[in-house]
Structures are given as structure tokens and as C-alpha cells.
Design an enzyme around this catalytic site. Structure first.
Site, PDB file in Angstrom:
ATOM      1  N   ASP A 164      -9.306   3.574  -1.387  1.00 11.66           N
ATOM      2  CA  ASP A 164     -10.102   4.486  -1.237  1.00 11.66           C
ATOM      3  C   ASP A 164     -11.329   5.022  -1.516  1.00 11.66           C
ATOM      4  O   ASP A 164     -11.999   5.882  -1.518  1.00 11.66           O
ATOM      5  CB  ASP A 164      -8.926   5.317  -0.062  1.00 11.66           C
ATOM      6  CG  ASP A 164      -7.953   4.602   0.695  1.00 11.66           C
ATOM      7  OD1 ASP A 164      -8.115   3.289   0.271  1.00 11.66           O
ATOM      8  OD2 ASP A 164      -6.751   5.879   1.496  1.00 11.66           O
ATOM      9  N   GLU A 187       2.290   5.294  -4.039  1.00 10.56           N
ATOM     10  CA  GLU A 187       2.495   5.775  -5.004  1.00 10.56           C
ATOM     11  C   GLU A 187       3.887   6.718  -5.962  1.00 10.56           C
ATOM     12  O   GLU A 187       4.406   6.891  -6.909  1.00 10.56           O
ATOM     13  CB  GLU A 187       1.228   7.368  -4.917  1.00 10.56           C
ATOM     14  CG  GLU A 187      -0.058   6.316  -4.955  1.00 10.56           C
ATOM     15  CD  GLU A 187      -0.212   5.528  -3.712  1.00 10.56           C
ATOM     16  OE1 GLU A 187      -0.209   5.779  -2.305  1.00 10.56           O
ATOM     17  OE2 GLU A 187      -1.486   4.493  -3.362  1.00 10.56           O
ATOM     18  N   ASP A 206       0.969  -1.334  -0.635  1.00  9.58           N
ATOM     19  CA  ASP A 206      -0.360   0.195  -0.560  1.00  9.58           C
ATOM     20  C   ASP A 206       0.817   1.322  -0.380  1.00  9.58           C
ATOM     21  O   ASP A 206       2.248   0.720  -0.179  1.00  9.58           O
ATOM     22  CB  ASP A 206      -0.303   0.104   1.248  1.00  9.58           C
ATOM     23  CG  ASP A 206      -2.241   1.348   1.217  1.00  9.58           C
ATOM     24  OD1 ASP A 206      -2.663   1.962   0.214  1.00  9.58           O
ATOM     25  OD2 ASP A 206      -2.112   0.950   2.148  1.00  9.58           O
TER      26      ASP A 206
END
Ligand code: GLC
Length: 818
Positions: free
Chosen positions: A503, A430, A427
Site C-alpha cells: 500500500d 503477513e 493479500d
């Protein structure tokens, strides 16, 4: 500066008139003003080296590479020097040696593969493509152009093509907007987008690949450029489609159709397919931020078994770690993790743990110490470490674009694997940083030896992280298939991981959006995708949650997940009637598991997407370019999730052919919209006539017991239809050595008979002996069944007219007669 010196024509054309196109360049932060774009001049010269052709206007060079007869790559070097040919998306450019012709006439050069012609116009260097019928499928509206970047070096690079009145566009990964991208302008820059909204852009992933369909003919463009990139599909000027990037090379692949499916398959030839996942990964997954302490996790596990709701995987979010330090355990919450994981495993639960890229700056923390000693963390341009705050507090970040770092990182999973952890969830890659969003542009990356700033590495950082994770797990677990899931990524990430859409929010709008995002990911080369079922933030009511479970049962990846401040979110949390319906759909997921697994094989081996929007079935019907609710799951099952509260029925479009309503077995003729009742207990599910759908018995988890027989649901058709059925050990890479069984069924019927044929490929023999046939939709009452010329006398026909009998799985030909 060599402004406007390329050729006199460019000067005469007045570059200034193009400037309004790309206003982002006026960003004063870049300090780049005024804009002076340069355009290719007149091609004067051509060289050929093997399958590569070089055209030049005296300064700039254009390379045309014939990859195979359907794929041609175009590259631009503004001053004649190409960058080294390296790409994370295309690890190996598999050239096929095909005869290529170079034709020259008064107006153009043509590089022709027989199937695709690439035209280079002599007057202005415009590039266009046509097919073997000389239908032009794509053409430049301007010559390729660029703008020097005085701050970082290199160029901003641009391509602008014609956009036709009815041309529509698809792809680009998980953009949260309509499936059809016509009229949109979108950006690729991996972004942590908590509670993102409709039309918010960019999100977590960058997939610079789109498919155009114009007058029924499809082609693809894969703009393999990792810098911040932009796509405009007739938004600024409805007659033009443009793509451009803040750096790197103007390098794109033209991918020939004519079908969208051909384009997707060819895209997979370039970027690879998803390896076969462990079969358990196709089961139901339950996640939450976070299940802790251990007693809570065990109670959830117990809840599944007590409620008889199948589940294969439980997740540990960040709270399992000690102060969010990756590769550690919070021993207060989880005193004996190995024991716990093993006991969960004995009850059929795989444990998946989260691992983020931020490594806490802490000299007493071995992972940080090792990374520091070996110089594995990213640095800024002036040599300071890249530091930022994420969950653990002050962190540094491994440079996953360095192969040595990837190897180190992969090795860190040793202990987790030894404890029995079955999968890893990457996770925040990015990469996300609190406050600033992400790294500053000047962070340096090793980039597998082709160094660059974060401007170049940003969009591939997450993909290289999950690659390191995947490869590490594969090495440690020897021949066992890793299961990995990533939030960020770039084209090619499908070689290493599944994805979820990030999300999202517990709202009906997000259910709708997720349905589009998964279809889009699937057609953009990312087959193994799903949403946070129920919505990550906010509270779904029972109805929304159930509708989401129903849709999720047909997502390639099926996981419920929710934020920590929400109420309990297990499939039984909403009471009745929801629990029963949720159970029914999760059970259906398990019954259809062999079908999904076979569809996965079709993806892995042949490059087919798992979810296929209706436009992929019938691209010649313009109306289908705007349908985005219904899709097929594989090519045999059509699904249309219910996306509105209180919906009692809905219209569903069925492509041409005959379809069986899965719930009633009524036959419906496709080619139009039909009204389908949608009580809470069902969503529209249709099976294509002629399909053979394999079915396993319901299990509480994959491999719960040995399968004694497999149901084959055969749907009568009066035309010939093929189906696949793939099986193997489900866990190892033995399929790479042909240890699998790929069965092909051919079904064909008429008014008096139905024929079913089976052929087999591969070296794997499933343990069960028999098939249990369910023949649905026979238009006659069967009186005689012969299998491989033996007569079957033991058969029955139910009130619903379903013919049932059993026979050995090795049959070759079945004939059912009136
Ligand atoms: C991010 C993830 C979410 C996760 C949370 C805590 O928001 O997207 O899935 O639960 O971080 O790790």
C-alpha cells in the site's frame, strides 16, 4: 546454566562488553534479563562426513557444508545438537560433489573448494572466507554467539563480521530506503504497512539475503532463519556488520562472487527461480479496490478497448465476495460471474480475483465448516483457536505450513477456475490482523512436521499460502501456468508468485521509492515485481500518474491499483495529453513484450535478475554503489525514470560501452553521466550497441491476432555482442520438455560491414515466417546484403538511416556491406 564455562578465554574476555550491540533483547516484554551471551570457544576437534565438516569446542558444534565450489553453509549448534535440516527457502540442498580439502596449520583449519576457502581460526573460532587469490572477502569480528531464551526455549543467535571502510551492501528485498544499505539497521518481520513511509521498517516481506561489495569483490550472505531477524550494516559500529535472530539456528550460506551477478545466480541455485509466467501476465493489468458491480467492471473493460489502450487483466478486489467470505460471490453485484468472466475473456481480458487468508467464523459457510471439521485452522498454545478480525469480521486462519491444509486450500480454487478465473491475488498474508497487527507469538504451526510457534512460522506464512494457491491452480489447470501475486513472503517465494510492493502513496517520493524497491527485489531473488502504479492511497495528478506509467512500463509486473476512496484511476482518467502518452508507453510495453519474455527466460533458466541496478554492471566503480535511479531492464535496455515534477531534463549515468538513445537513435558513449531531455512524452531509454531487440506488433491484448512477422531491431556495434530471443506457446509447461525456441544472435561490425548470426535451441517453431529487420546505426551506406550467401535486393534505407529488409526467420548468417 552453563554461563561462561565454555572456556576460560571467554570468561577472561568479559562477555558484558558485547551487550550494548543488541538492545532489542532488553525488551521487558520478553522477560529476558540480564543478557548473558555465550561465544564459541576454541575449536579442538574436527570430523568429516562427506562434504560436511564438524568443528567443536567441546560443547558447541559448528557444521561447515560445502554445497558447491562457490557456496558454503555454516551452522551453529550451541550444545552440539543441530535441528533437522529443513528449510522452506531451500527445498533441496543440491550438493555438487566437488573435491574438498581440509588443511590444518598452526593457526587455522581451512576447508577449501579451490575457489573458496573457509578458515576456522584455532585461537578463537573466528570464521573467515577467502578466494583462490587468498583475498579475504569476509571475516568474523566476533566468534558466533548466542543467548539462551528462557521463555520459549532455544536461543537468540548472532553473527558479527568485519565491515570495511568502503564496503557497501545491497539486497534484503523491498526495504523502503536507499538502494545501498550501508549504515542501516533493518528488521525482517512481515508487516502490513499501509501507506508506509521512506525508511519505514519492516514491511511485508522478509528476504534475509544480502550482497556485499568491497574493493570490487562481491560475496553474498543468506541467513536462512525465519524468526524475526536483524541486520546491521555498520550502523551501530561502522567497523562491524551483524545479523541475528530471535530464535532458530544460526545458519547462513556464504556465497562467493566475485561479481554481484555470480552471487545472485548462486542464490537462485539455492532458492530456485520464478517459473515462466503465462505471457499475458506480462501485459498491462488494471486493478482497483474495487470494481463493482459488474456494470462498472464491464465499463472499465470497454474503456480500454474504446481508448485503444492495451490491457490483459482486470482485477476483482474484496467486494466481489459475499461478506468478504473467500471463494464466494456477491450475487447482487455479480449475478452471473461465469458469464461475465467468459465474456470479458472473449474480449481479451483475464480476470484475477483476490483471496485473503482470514476465513469467517460462520457455521453456514462451507469453507469454514470444512476447515473446522478437519482441524485446519491455527491454534494458540493452550489449544484455543487463533481468532482475529479482518475484512470478513471474526476469522480463523488456515495453517498453511501444514501440507494437508495446503492441499485442501489448493482444491478450493476448483470452482473459480471452472468459471474462468485466470489468476489469484493473495493479500493480507503477513498475516495481517486488525488491531493486534498479526498473530500472537504462541500460535502453533505444523511447519511441515517440524513444529514451531508463530515466532518461527510468521515470516513464511504468506509464502506457504501463495504456494498452496499456486500448486492448487497448477493441479486444477493441468498443464497451464498459474498466475499468482502475493503481498507477503520469504526467500524462495519466487518459485510460486509475483509480488507488488503493497500500500504505497500517490506521491513523487513513492515513485522514487518504488523504483528502488523493484530494483532491490529483483537483485534479492524476486524478479516478478511491481508497485501500485499511481499510488494506492491519495490522488496523483496527471503528470505523476503518467510518469508512473512510464516507469511501470519497465517494471517486470505492471499494474495500476488504487484504494476505494480515490478518484477514477484508469490510463485515460486524466484527459489529454496524459491519455496519449499513457497509451504510447503501454503500447511500448506490448511492443517490447518478446524482449521482456526473453529476459524472463534468462531469469528462469539461468538465474539472472530482470532489473539490474547500475552497480551490478560496474561494481568496481565506487560511485555506482550510490546510483539508484537508473537500471537496466534485462541487460540491453537502460531506463532512467523521471522522478521529479516538472523535470525538463535529467542526468543519467550510462555504463561503459556505446548506447543508442531509443527515441533519437543518437549514439552516446558510456562511462559517464549524460544530460537527457525529459519532456513529458519521454523518459530516458537507451539501448546497448550490438543488441538485437525483438518487437511484436501492438496488440490490445496478448494473442489478439496471429503475428505475421517479428521485427528485429539490430543496433550496430563495432564489438561482438550476444542477444537472446525466447518464444514458446506462452501458456503451458511444455518448455519443461524443451518445447521452446531459444535463439541466440551474435552481432559484430566494423567500418565496412555488419555480421549477424543466429543459432537456435529447442523444439518450438513459431508460426510466423519472416523477420522484419531494422538495422540502426550503420556507420556506412549499405550496398550489398547477403543472407546465407543469397543476395537480398529488396531493402531500403530511411531518412533516419535505418536499413530495412525482410528475411526468413530461419536465417543463419547475414552480412551487410558498404
Ligand atoms: C490491502 C491491499 C490492497 C487491497 C486492500 C483491499 O490494503 O494491500 O491492495 O486493495 O487490502 O483488499
Amino acid at each position: 546454566m552453563e554461563d561462561n564455562i565454555l572456556n576460560p578465554k571467554i570468561v577472561a574476555n568479559e562477555i558484558v562488553k558485547e551487550e550494548e550491540d543488541f538492545r532489542h533483547l532488553n525488551n521487558p516484554a520478553d522477560g529476558i534479563k540480564p543478557i548473558t551471551k555465550k561465544y564459541l570457544g576454541v575449536p579442538t576437534h574436527v570430523d568429516k562426513i562427506g562434504n560436511k565438516f564438524y568443528f567443536t569446542d567441546g560443547d558447541a558444534k559448528v557444521e561447515i557444508v560445502v554445497v558447491n565450489i562457490e557456496i558454503i553453509r555454516v551452522r551453529l549448534a550451541p550444545h552440539g545438537v543441530f535441528l533437522p535440516d529443513f528449510s522452506y527457502a531451500v527445498p533441496e540442498l543440491k550438493h555438487k560433489h566437488v573435491p574438498v580439502e581440509l588443511i590444518e596449520n598452526d593457526t587455522e583449519f581451512i576447508v577449501s573448494t579451490g575457489k573458496v576457502n573457509c578458515h576456522i581460526r584455532k585461537a578463537d573460532f573466528f570464521i573467515s572466507f577467502s578466494d583462490s587469490n587468498n583475498v579475504v572477502t569476509s571475516s568474523d569480528a566476533k566468534a558466533m554467539h548466542w543467548e539462551e531464551n528462557t521463555k520459549f526455549g532455544g536461543y537468540y543467535v548472532f553473527s558479527t563480521k568485519e565491515c570495511h571502510a568502503d564496503e557497501n551492501f545491497f539486497g534484503l528485498g523491498d526495504k523502503p530506503t536507499e538502494l545501498n544499505l550501508r549504515g542501516k539497521r533493518l528488521t525482517n518481520w512481515n508487516t502490513d504497512a499501509y501507506s508506509f513511509g521512506w525508511n519505514q521498517d519492516p514491511l511485508y516481506r522478509s528476504i534475509p539475503f544480502y550482497i556485499s561489495v568491497n574493493e570490487g569483490i562481491a560475496h553474498g550472505i543468506f541467513f536462512d532463519n525465519t524468526f524475526k531477524a536483524y541486520f546491521d550494516f555498520g550502523s551501530e559500529d561502522k567497523t562491524k556488520t551483524s545479523f541475528w535472530a530471535d530464535g532458530g539456528e544460526l545458519q547462513y550460506y556464504y556465497i562467493h562472487g566475485p561479481h554481484m551477478m555470480d552471487v545472485v545466480k548462486s542464490y537462485h541455485i539455492l532458492t530456485g527461480t520464478h517459473p515462466m509466467p503465462p505471457i499475458w501476465a506480462l501485459g498491462y493489468h488494471q486493478c482497483r479496490w474495487s470494481y463493482y458491480p459488474e456494470a462498472k467492471l464491464r465499463a472499465v473493460a470497454k474503456g480500454f478497448r474504446a481508448n485503444k489502450i492495451p490491457c490483459d487483466a482486470l482485477y476483482l478486489d474484496i467486494d466481489y465476495m459475499d461478506g468478504y467470505r473467500c471463494f464466494t460471490w456477491n450475487r447482487k453485484y455479480f449475478p452471473e460471474p461465469k458469464k461475465m468472466i467468459q465474456e470479458l475473456a472473449a474480449d481479451g481480458f483475464k480476470t484475477v480475483v483476490i483471496i485473503d487468508p482470514g476465513i469467517r467464523v460462520d457455521d453456514n459457510y462451507p469453507v469454514f465448516k470444512e476447515g473446522k471439521q478437519n482441524n485446519y485452522f491455527c491454534r494458540r498454545s493452550d489449544d484455543y483457536f487463533m481468532e482475529g478480525h479482518v475484512w470478513p469480521g471474526r476469522c480463523q486462519f488456515p495453517d498453511f505450513t501444514n501440507p494437508e491444509v495446503r492441499e485442501w486450500w489448493g482444491g478450493l480454487f476448483d470452482e473459480l477456475v471452472e468459471m474462468g478465473v485466470a489468476g489469484v491475488w493473495n493479500d493480507m498474508n503477513e498475516p495481517a490482523v486488525f488491531g493486534s497487527g498479526t498473530f500472537p507469538d504462541d500460535v502453533r504451526h505444523q511447519y511441515d512436521g517440524y513444529r514451531g510457534s508463530h515466532r518461527k512460522a510468521h515470516n513464511v506464512y504468506g509464502m506457504q499460502m501463495v504456494r498452496a494457491t499456486y500448486e492448487g491452480l497448477r493441479n486444477i489447470r493441468k498443464n497451464k501456468r498459474p498466475f499468482t501475486i502475493t503481498r507477503a513472503g520469504y526467500s524462495g517465494l519466487q518459485r510460486y508468485a509475483s509480488v507488488w510492493t503493497g500500500d504505497n502513496v500517490a506521491s513523487w517520493e513513492h515513485l522514487k521509492l518504488g523504483n528502488i524497491q523493484c530494483q532491490r527485489l529483483s537483485m534479492s531473488g524476486i524478479p516478478f515485481c511491481g508497485t501500485d502504479i499511481g499510488g494506492f492511497s491519495g490522488e496523483p495528478d496527471g503528470e505523476l500518474f503518467t510518469r508512473w506509467i512510464q516507469a511501470g512500463a519497465f517494471s517486470p509486473f505492471m499494474r495500476a491499483h488504487s484504494a476505494g476512496d480515490t478518484k477514477e484511476r484508469e490510463p485515460w482518467s486524466f484527459g489529454e495529453p496524459y491519455t496519449t502518452i499513457n497509451r504510447k508507453f503501454i503500447e511500448l510495453r506490448y511492443r517490447l513484450l518478446p524482449y521482456l519474455y526473453s529476459t524472463f527466460w534468462e531469469h528462469h533458466r539461468y538465474g539472472f535478475p530482470i532489473l539490474r541496478p547500475v552497480v551490478m554492471q560496474e561494481q568496481h566503480v565506487l560511485k555506482n554503489h550510490f546510483r539508484q535511479d537508473e537500471f537496466t531492464y534485462g541487460d540491453k535496455i537502460l531506463i532512467c525514470p523521471v522522478l521529479e515534477p516538472g523535470q525538463k531534463s535529467r542526468m543519467v549515468y550510462l555504463p561503459h560501452g556505446n548506447w543508442y538513445n531509443f527515441w533519437t537513435q543518437e549514439v552516446v558513449t558510456g562511462g559517464e553521466e549524460v544530460n537527457v531531455p525529459t519532456p513529458l512524452e519521454t523518459i530516458p531509454v537507451f539501448i546497448k550497441a550490438g543488441s538485437v531487440i525483438p518487437e511484436y506488433p501492438v496488440m490490445q491484448y496478448t494473442g489478439e491476432f496471429a503475428i505475421e512477422e517479428v521485427k528485429l531491431n539490430v543496433y550496430y556495434s563495432d564489438y561482438e555482442a550476444n542477444s537472446f530471443f525466447f518464444e514458446d506457446h506462452g501458456e503451458s509447461f511444455a518448455y519443461e520438455q524443451d518445447i521452446y525456441s531459444e535463439k541466440k544472435f551474435v552481432v559484430n561490425g566494423d567500418e565496412r560491414s555488419l555480421h549477424i548470426q543466429q543459432s537456435m535451441e529447442g523444439l518450438y517453431t513459431p508460426r510466423y515466417d519472416n523477420y522484419h529487420f531494422n538495422v540502426i546505426g550503420l556507420p556506412f551506406t549499405p550496398s550489398k546484403i547477403t543472407v546465407d550467401s543469397k543476395e537480398v535486393t529488396d531493402f531500403s534505407v530511411s531518412d533516419e538511416k535505418v536499413l530495412e529488409f525482410k528475411f526468413s526467420k530461419t536465417f543463419k548468417t547475414i552480412q551487410i556491406h558498404k
